[in-house]
Write a protein that holds these residues in place. Structure first.
Motif, PDB file in Angstrom:
ATOM      1  N   ARG A   1       0.858  -1.177   0.000  1.00  0.00           N
ATOM      2  CA  ARG A   1       0.000   0.000   0.000  1.00  0.00           C
ATOM      3  C   ARG A   1       0.900   1.235   0.000  1.00  0.00           C
TER       4      ARG A   1
ATOM      5  N   GLU B   1       2.871   1.422  11.233  1.00  0.00           N
ATOM      6  CA  GLU B   1       2.416   2.700  10.700  1.00  0.00           C
ATOM      7  C   GLU B   1       2.081   3.711  11.792  1.00  0.00           C
TER       8      GLU B   1
ATOM      9  N   ASP C   1       2.563  -2.818   8.104  1.00  0.00           N
ATOM     10  CA  ASP C   1       1.310  -2.200   8.550  1.00  0.00           C
ATOM     11  C   ASP C   1       1.316  -1.953  10.050  1.00  0.00           C
TER      12      ASP C   1
ATOM     13  N   LYS D   1       1.550   5.195   0.406  1.00  0.00           N
ATOM     14  CA  LYS D   1       1.008   6.379   1.061  1.00  0.00           C
ATOM     15  C   LYS D   1       2.013   7.520   0.906  1.00  0.00           C
ATOM     16  N   THR D   2       1.544   8.645   0.402  1.00  0.00           N
ATOM     17  CA  THR D   2       2.418   9.803   0.194  1.00  0.00           C
ATOM     18  C   THR D   2       2.307  10.751   1.379  1.00  0.00           C
ATOM     19  N   ILE D   3       3.448  11.108   1.940  1.00  0.00           N
ATOM     20  CA  ILE D   3       3.495  12.019   3.088  1.00  0.00           C
ATOM     21  C   ILE D   3       4.435  13.171   2.729  1.00  0.00           C
TER      22      ILE D   3
END
Length: 346
Positions: free
Chosen positions: A7, A50, A47, A9-11
């Motif tokens: 998965r 996170e 996961d 996820k852009t931060i």
């Protein structure tokens, strides 16, 4: 099992702030991003990491942790801080964990922190102190289910810091065997853990020395018991050897004193719970050395089957054991040899 799905996820972060707090991110932004000419950098986490990682990012921006952060999450953040080399967060997490009430879950996790964490030893000590105080009376029934889930380092801490007394030594011995059986199903690994880490902490485990020679379905076990320990069993005490295994079946030696039907010293070989993979007939033979010859003489033989749990052994009149010139002791030790052979069923 299929390949776990990734998965993305852009931060959006400030590379300057993160690089100032973490040598990991300093290297990442200084080397990786410059060489690739990209304004994005990628890291991969599980996961389960996170939440802790997001809290770590928050800390790197404001230098604080939420005051209501639970101890289990603090341990997660501590692990993340160690992974990404955020030294100031490691220090703060450690201080918070030591300063607030510890939980069982937190204590168990603190026992296995990587040594790379600068204050891992302090947290481990705090965890051991918590466990030893929580389970001061660890033989109580209400604690047994919890204790069966605690790792070796925790059990060692509990046993080394709590001494329930001589009257409870057999119960301590039984507890140790039960815990080891659940935690280490493999008999060889279990025997190693018991011999090296646990039984030296139990009085009964120190009284009897043991040497084992195993050859598949047969084994020869040599025991040695001091004269004073044998005398100390009268009138109704017993001691047990560390467990030993033959063809997957577990056994132990019990030395005991009884006053009924007469005063006697008993030597018994007993089977542990559970059956090994090999089924068939068991041949037992028990031998002792005599002072007059210093050679082993047979004192009892028996043949039974792997399904029968009845103890095998012999009785010796107490007067022959307690006497200063007892013929059963050489150099003040009773030397006993047990031979066990399991013949498979056809």
């Amino acid at each position: 099992m299929g390949t776990p799905a990734l998965r993305v996820k852009t931060i959006h972060v400030s590379s300057v702030i993160l690089a100032a707090r973490s040598s990991f991110f300093f290297k990442l932004f200084s080397n990786g991003a410059k060489k690739s000419g990209q304004r994005q950098s990628k890291i991969r986490i599980a996961d389960s990491e996170e939440n802790a990682f997001m809290e770590l990012l928050r800390f790197m921006y404001n230098g604080k942790l939420r005051p209501t952060t639970e101890s289990s999450l603090l341990v997660d953040i501590l692990m993340a801080a160690d992974k990404f080399d955020v030294v100031s967060c490691i220090k703060l997490c450690t201080q918070r964990l030591i300063g607030q009430p510890m939980t069982l879950e937190c204590a168990v996790r603190c026992l296995d922190l990587p040594c790379s964490i600068s204050m891992a030893a302090d947290l481990s000590e705090a965890a051991k102190k918590f466990l030893s105080e929580r389970y001061e009376k660890f033989l109580l029934t209400k604690f047994q289910d919890e204790l069966m889930t605690i790792p070796l380092t925790g059990i060692v801490a509990i046993l080394s810091r709590n001494h329930p007394g001589v009257a409870s030594e057999e119960s301590v011995y039984d507890f140790v065997l039960r815990w080891a059986h659940l935690q280490y199903p493999n008999s060889e690994e279990r025997h190693k853990i018991l011999s090296s880490s646990l039984l030296p902490l139990v009085t009964l485990g120190r009284i009897m020395t043991i040497a084992i020679l195993t050859d598949q379905s047969s084994c020869v076990i040599n025991f040695s018991i001091k004269h004073e320990h044998c005398r100390g069993l009268f009138p109704s005490r017993s001691i047990r050897s560390p467990p030993f295994y033959c063809a997957g079946h577990g056994f132990f030696l019990s030395a005991l004193a009884k006053t009924e039907p007469f005063n006697f010293f008993g030597l018994l070989i007993k089977k542990l719970e559970g059956n090994g993979p090999l089924r068939g007939a068991i041949d037992y033979e028990m031998e002792v050395t005599a002072r007059r010859s210093s050679e082993f003489d047979s004192i009892s033989r028996r043949t039974t089957t792997t399904d029968i749990r009845q103890a095998f052994g012999c009785r010796i009149p107490w007067s022959e054991i307690s006497a200063d010139d007892s013929p059963f002791f050489v150099d003040d030790n009773l030397h006993l040899r047990v031979r066990i052979k399991i013949t498979p069923q056809p």
